[in-house]
Structure formats: C-alpha cells, structure tokens
Design an enzyme around this catalytic site. Structure first.
Site, short mmCIF file in Angstrom:
data_model
loop_
_atom_site.label_atom_id
_atom_site.label_comp_id
_atom_site.label_asym_id
_atom_site.label_seq_id
_atom_site.Cartn_x
_atom_site.Cartn_y
_atom_site.Cartn_z
N CYS A 112 -2.70 2.25 -3.59
CA CYS A 112 -1.32 2.36 -3.85
C CYS A 112 -0.70 0.90 -4.17
CB CYS A 112 -0.58 2.91 -3.05
SG CYS A 112 1.04 3.37 -3.28
N CYS A 220 -0.19 -6.43 1.74
CA CYS A 220 -0.39 -5.62 0.67
C CYS A 220 -1.48 -6.01 -0.21
CB CYS A 220 0.91 -5.50 -0.14
SG CYS A 220 1.49 -7.01 -0.68
S1 SF4 Z 1 3.61 -0.60 0.42
FE1 SF4 Z 1 2.00 -0.25 -0.71
S2 SF4 Z 1 1.08 1.65 -0.06
FE2 SF4 Z 1 3.15 1.59 0.69
S3 SF4 Z 1 4.20 2.45 -1.09
FE3 SF4 Z 1 4.62 0.50 -1.36
S4 SF4 Z 1 2.99 0.07 -2.83
FE4 SF4 Z 1 2.33 1.79 -1.96
#
Ligand code: SF4
Length: 228
Positions: A112, A220
């Site tokens: 993600c 991240c």
């Molecule tokens: S922090 Fe990373 S895993 Fe969480 S919603 Fe945002 S992009 Fe997705």
C-alpha cells in the site's frame, strides 16, 4: 564524482550545520535541484517555517495518498498560506495504482505504501538531486542513528536539518514562531500519516507508537538510505 564521494564532501563541508544554516547551505549547493518533502503532519510546521525563512520558492512535495485525514488537508492549506510557500506540489498515486491499493492497508501495508507513497514520490522527485525532510533522532527506532546528510537508495541526497533537534527544540520553535498546530495534536496524535495507520498515543508511549500500531512496520519506505 560518485554519489558516495559527494556525500563525503557534503559531510566534510556541512556536517556541523543543522536547522536553517544547513537548509540555506543546501539551497546554495543545489540551487535548482533541491526539494522538500512534507507530510504537513504534527511537527511539519517547524521545517516549513525554516523553508519560508530561507526561500519560499523551494519546491515542497506533499504526497496525497488518498487516505489522509481531512484535518491534514486543511492544515496544508493553512500552513501554505500563512508561511507564503509558493511551490507546494501535490503528488498522488496514478489511478491504476490507486485501484490496486484499495483496502490494501488491511492486508499488505508495505505494498500500500509503495503504491500510495514510494512511487508518487519517485515521480515527483524526477529532476531533483537532493531532498530535505523533517526526520529527527528523538523519534526513535532507526531514526536514532539519523545523520543530517545521508545517501538515499534512490541516489538522491537526503538532508535532515532537524535530525539533531530535541523535542524541546521543536516545542520552542512552535512557541517562538507562533506556528499553528495540526488540529489532531489536541486529540493526542503525535505522528500523523494516513488515517488507517495513525492513532493517538498515551503520555508514556514513544512518539511514533501510533503509526502502524500493532504491527512490526515502522516506516513507509520513502526514507530508505545507504548505511555509511
Ligand atoms: S500509511 Fe501506508 S499502508 Fe497506511 S494507508 Fe497510508 S499508504 Fe497505505
């Protein structure tokens, strides 16, 4: 000159600097190829205030993941206006990646983050040689070993003018410069990213405990550097 040589030269020349002095020096070193990345999160105002004092035209990259708090989007507008930042660039996932990433934070947060943050940042950094960020050693984890000048795995020079600042230094800057606070600070959020992956923390918890809480994930992926 290799990027390793360049990092060593920058450290020899500017390794003792931090804060506004380091940012100003890097603006001179990379007059047309320096960008700042900001989440417009809990402490972002301090770095952005330094940017405003050095040069309001430095490009500031903001990653709109599509999963941010409305309060963060409003705070971006507020800070951009009050600090008179003239080049805030919003980078978003491309539509196909956004569809791939739907609900992915539940099952594969690393993927993600790649779709929503890493790839949009790579696109936004095209043509830039150096990136300034607001990371600090006192945030703990891998950041305890953070240096003010590092080499990113992507070949970009990473500059962290606040690396050696303490929590007290940050608070002092907020007070001294009358900087507005992120609205979620009042609700106990100390590190603010996407809404599914951020929660308020208790008084005795580490400052980043609210990020990806309950999982082993702590970063991240946009700040990966070569250890030197
Ligand atoms: S922090 Fe990373 S895993 Fe969480 S919603 Fe945002 S992009 Fe997705």
């Amino acid at each position: 000159m290799t990027i390793e040589d360049e990092i060593n030269r920058l450290r020899r020349t500017y390794g003792d600097l931090n804060g506004q002095d380091l940012l100003a020096a890097m603006r001179r070193e990379f007059p047309c190829s320096l960008a700042v990345i900001s989440s417009f999160g809990a402490e972002a105002a301090v770095l952005l205030d330094l940017v405003a004092r050095v040069d309001r035209t430095i490009p500031v990259i903001f990653l709109d993941t599509g999963e941010l708090f409305d309060e963060t989007l409003a705070y971006r507008e507020q800070l951009t206006e009050s600090l008179e930042l003239s080049d805030v660039r919003v980078s978003r996932p491309d539509p196909l990646d956004a569809r791939r990433a739907e609900e992915l934070w539940r099952t594969d947060p690393d993927a993600c983050c790649r779709f929503r943050k890493v790839l949009p940042l790579e696109r936004a950094m095209t043509g830039f040689q150096a990136m300034v960020d607001g990371r600090k050693q006192f945030h703990g984890g891998d950041r305890q070993a953070l240096r003010t000048i590092e080499m990113g795995l992507d070949g970009v020079v990473k500059i962290s003018p606040l690396a050696r600042w303490s929590e007290e230094d940050i608070e002092t800057a907020f007070e001294a410069r009358h900087l507005p606070r992120h609205p979620l600070r009042a609700l106990g959020y100390r590190s603010i990213g996407c809404w599914p992956c951020s929660r308020p923390i208790g008084a005795d918890e580490p400052i980043r405990a609210g990020r990806w809480a309950g999982s082993a994930k702590t970063e991240c992926g946009i700040h990966r550097v070569n250890k030197q």
